[in-house]
Motif scaffolding. Structure first.
Motif, short mmCIF file in Angstrom:
data_model
loop_
_atom_site.label_atom_id
_atom_site.label_comp_id
_atom_site.label_asym_id
_atom_site.label_seq_id
_atom_site.Cartn_x
_atom_site.Cartn_y
_atom_site.Cartn_z
N LEU A 160 -7.56 3.60 2.78
CA LEU A 160 -8.72 2.79 2.42
C LEU A 160 -8.33 1.37 2.06
O LEU A 160 -9.19 0.53 1.76
CB LEU A 160 -9.47 3.43 1.23
N GLY A 161 -7.03 1.11 2.09
CA GLY A 161 -6.55 -0.25 1.84
C GLY A 161 -6.49 -0.62 0.38
O GLY A 161 -6.59 -1.79 0.02
N GLU A 162 -6.31 0.37 -0.50
CA GLU A 162 -6.30 0.11 -1.94
C GLU A 162 -4.88 0.24 -2.49
O GLU A 162 -4.31 1.33 -2.48
CB GLU A 162 -7.22 1.11 -2.66
N PRO A 163 -4.30 -0.84 -3.02
CA PRO A 163 -2.97 -0.72 -3.62
C PRO A 163 -2.98 0.10 -4.91
O PRO A 163 -1.98 0.70 -5.28
CB PRO A 163 -2.57 -2.18 -3.89
N LYS A 164 -4.13 0.14 -5.58
CA LYS A 164 -4.29 0.93 -6.80
C LYS A 164 -5.52 1.83 -6.64
O LYS A 164 -6.49 1.46 -5.98
CB LYS A 164 -4.48 0.03 -8.03
N LEU A 165 -5.49 2.98 -7.28
CA LEU A 165 -6.59 3.93 -7.16
C LEU A 165 -7.60 3.73 -8.29
O LEU A 165 -7.27 3.82 -9.47
CB LEU A 165 -6.06 5.37 -7.23
N GLY A 196 1.73 10.62 -17.42
CA GLY A 196 1.38 9.34 -16.82
C GLY A 196 2.17 8.19 -17.43
O GLY A 196 1.59 7.15 -17.78
N GLU A 197 3.46 8.37 -17.53
CA GLU A 197 4.30 7.35 -18.16
C GLU A 197 4.20 6.02 -17.42
O GLU A 197 4.41 5.93 -16.23
CB GLU A 197 5.76 7.81 -18.18
N ASP A 255 2.28 4.37 -11.21
CA ASP A 255 2.34 2.99 -10.74
C ASP A 255 1.23 2.66 -9.75
O ASP A 255 1.03 1.49 -9.40
CB ASP A 255 3.70 2.71 -10.09
N ARG A 256 0.49 3.66 -9.30
CA ARG A 256 -0.62 3.43 -8.36
C ARG A 256 -1.98 3.56 -9.06
O ARG A 256 -3.01 3.53 -8.40
CB ARG A 256 -0.55 4.44 -7.21
N VAL A 257 -1.99 3.72 -10.37
CA VAL A 257 -3.23 3.88 -11.11
C VAL A 257 -3.93 2.55 -11.29
O VAL A 257 -3.32 1.57 -11.73
CB VAL A 257 -2.97 4.54 -12.48
N GLY A 258 -5.20 2.52 -10.92
CA GLY A 258 -6.03 1.35 -11.19
C GLY A 258 -6.87 1.63 -12.41
O GLY A 258 -6.39 1.60 -13.54
N ARG A 259 -8.15 1.96 -12.18
CA ARG A 259 -9.06 2.33 -13.28
C ARG A 259 -9.55 3.75 -13.02
O ARG A 259 -10.20 4.00 -12.01
CB ARG A 259 -10.22 1.33 -13.36
N ILE A 260 -9.22 4.64 -13.90
CA ILE A 260 -9.52 6.07 -13.72
C ILE A 260 -10.24 6.60 -14.96
O ILE A 260 -9.79 6.40 -16.08
CB ILE A 260 -8.25 6.89 -13.45
N THR A 261 -11.37 7.29 -14.72
CA THR A 261 -12.14 7.93 -15.78
C THR A 261 -12.24 9.42 -15.49
O THR A 261 -12.56 9.82 -14.37
CB THR A 261 -13.54 7.31 -15.89
N LEU A 281 0.80 -1.22 0.00
CA LEU A 281 0.00 0.00 0.00
C LEU A 281 0.83 1.27 0.00
O LEU A 281 0.38 2.31 -0.49
CB LEU A 281 -0.92 0.03 1.22
N ILE A 282 2.03 1.21 0.56
CA ILE A 282 2.82 2.42 0.79
C ILE A 282 4.20 2.25 0.18
O ILE A 282 4.86 1.22 0.37
CB ILE A 282 2.95 2.70 2.31
N ASP A 283 4.66 3.27 -0.52
CA ASP A 283 5.99 3.22 -1.12
C ASP A 283 7.06 3.12 -0.05
O ASP A 283 7.00 3.82 0.98
CB ASP A 283 6.23 4.46 -1.97
#
Length: 539
Positions: free
Chosen positions: A232-237, A464-465, A258-264, A48-50
């Motif tokens: 919130l316990g999410e490894p990806k946002l 967002g490379e 590297d923390r991006v999950g699904r983003i709209t 969860l944390i770098d």
């Protein structure tokens, strides 16, 4: 996102916003439990944390979230849960000030949850508490089934540690007040009055807000968002941003790929567009939307405008109406003065959604038949969050100003300002030649007199490379966040797919178009993106 400008008395009103703030240190190996009761797996702190996160900041990332019944003042149902977490006021010097509070709200998934889907409604200054707590129905059944809907009031906003300027009476005076000698003021006197009024407003904001006023910028909010992801316990946002909320999301993609999950990003703003260009783009689009409204209105027998000269003739009739109220300054039944500013804000408000065009027609009809400004004030008040008792339900306007003045470079070059005002006068539908001349070398009065100056010197694109696929969404005729902005963001981001809904109004998802909604829902639930950029047409 920025205020309209117009006749003399509108300038007196000030800039009106388009288109409305106990840490627990855990060891590095402890398991941080994600949302209770969802049946989801737990993630270790390492996930969860770098690992290289500053130890002073780590305690914020490792704090517990204690969900409980929402405060009565939130006015939400029993199915919602609320919490408060802390964030450093200054992320670069966490010990410099006491921590600030961020208020959160959650609507647990109706089915088996995939985790938290965070969202922001825009503004800047929009309340995430209100967004989820009072407008959760805008999210489809599919999203509510699969995700815990979570939002928060960003720093400076609403129920979080907030920007505070005036009380209700003072806000009314700032937004709607007109001096007794307004009708006799020269344009130059009107400008001096506005500068004085803006200076006093900024001073009140600093006095009543304190040091937080310096730290409500969007980059700080992006860092808050990454902290919220972790607590919130999410490894990806997973994130759904609307309007200005897309600015938060785009910057997150750029800073934490590297923390991006699904983003709209729906109704995207282009981070490379400066304040002056943003106003020009918006005024151009609001003019186009107003013309579309008038064309639609004139096709109906109930339209209050004389159908002489078509749309241009109707514009001339509105201009005449604005000139008359500015000359006469009639009073509404509640004591407020009717000005071109109120009419202009009512028009702007109605352009956000085609479904409110009918209300604007009613407003013009009431004024034409009875000189009754009730509907004009209703539309303006609805945008600014003012109820019929004169109470402002949120600090949206104050937060909007504070955030914008920190996020944008301040332009002071006189030649640039002159070119800007000349172009602005060209694209605006409703004009005042005398005021245009007096304002020729006046830039952004509010931010020029703001007590905390922006540290931003250059606006940079987002890339967002290495981020996984994300969606950028636009309405083709969106007056507040233009299609061109969304196209630019989709081009800037390395992994973006663009969805365009061909229609009117601000934001595409809440139009309910199956093509648009299904594509976004499918992406959030399964991660699948359209094979190529997608254009959706009204049914």
């Amino acid at each position: 996102m920025f205020g309209q400008t117009g006749r003399k008395h509108r300038r007196l009103m000030g800039s009106i916003a388009l288109g409305a703030v106990t840490s627990f240190l855990l060891s590095g190996c402890v398991l941080i439990q994600e949302l209770q009761g969802t049946g989801q797996r737990e993630y270790s702190a390492e996930e969860l944390i770098d690992a290289d996160l500053d130890p002073q900041l780590r305690e914020f990332y490792e704090q517990d979230v204690e969900w409980s019944e929402c405060p009565a003042e939130y006015a939400v149902g029993e199915k919602f849960e609320c919490a408060t977490v802390e964030a450093p006021m200054n992320w670069d010097a966490p010990d410099e000030h006491e921590p600030i509070e961020l208020a959160l709200i959650r609507l647990p998934a109706k089915g088996e949850s995939q985790g938290a889907l965070l969202s922001n409604p825009g503004g800047p200054g929009g309340s995430g508490i209100d967004h989820v707590g009072q407008s959760s129905s805008m999210f489809s059944k599919k999203l509510r089934e699969n995700f815990d809907l979570v939002s928060w009031d960003p720093r400076g906003v609403g129920h979080s540690s907030a920007v505070t300027c005036y009380d209700d009476e003072g806000t009314d005076e700032y937004l709607y007040g007109v001096p007794e000698n307004a009708a006799d003021m020269t344009p130059e006197q009107a400008v001096s009055y506005q500068i004085k009024k803006s200076t006093e407003y900024g001073a009140a904001c600093l006095k009543n807000t304190g040091p937080l006023l310096e730290y409500v910028d969007t980059n700080s909010t992006v860092r808050d968002l990454d902290m919220l992801r972790a607590v919130l316990g999410e490894p990806k946002l997973n994130y759904f941003g609307f309007s200005y909320g897309t600015d938060i999301g785009a910057r997150y993609i750029d800073q934490y790929p590297d923390r991006v999950g699904r983003i709209t990003l729906d109704g995207a703003t282009d981070p490379t567009v400066g304040g002056f260009d943003m106003v020009i783009d918006q005024q151009t689009k609001f003019a186009e939307s107003t013309r579309a409204y008038l064309k639609d209105c004139l096709s109906s027998q109930a339209c209050p405008f004389d159908n002489v000269g078509g749309v241009d003739g109707a514009i001339m009739q509105i201009q005449k109406m604005m000139n008359e109220v500015d000359d006469q300054l009639p009073k509404h039944t509640d004591g407020r003065v009717v000005t071109s500013s109120v009419i202009q804000q009512a028009i702007v408000t109605a352009m956000y959604d085609e479904s409110t065009w009918e209300l604007l027609t009613q407003a013009f009809t009431l004024w034409k038949d009875n000189r009754d400004a009730t509907m004009f004030f209703m539309l303006s008040d609805a945008y600014l969050g003012r109820d019929t008792e004169g109470h402002y339900a949120s600090n949206m306007f104050d937060a909007f100003t504070a955030i914008n003045c920190l996020d944008m470079p301040l332009e002071t070059d006189k030649e640039t300002i002159r070119k800007y005002n000349a172009e602005l006068n060209e694209v605006m539908l409703f004009k005042d030649a005398e005021m245009a001349e007096a304002m020729a070398e006046i830039g952004d009065i509010t931010c020029e007199t703001w007590p905390v100056k922006s540290k931003v010197e250059e606006l940079k694109p987002v890339k967002g490379e290495g981020a996984p696929p994300v969606l950028v969404v636009a309405t083709s005729n969106d007056p507040a966040t233009t299609l061109e902005w969304a196209e630019a963001v989709a081009e800037q981001l390395e992994s973006a797919t663009l969805i365009v809904y061909e229609g009117e109004g601000h934001i595409a998802y809440d139009e309910g178009n199956p093509c648009t909604v299904d594509a976004i829902d499918e992406y959030f639930v399964t991660g699948k993106v359209p094979e190529s950029d997608l254009t959706c047409k009204p049914e």
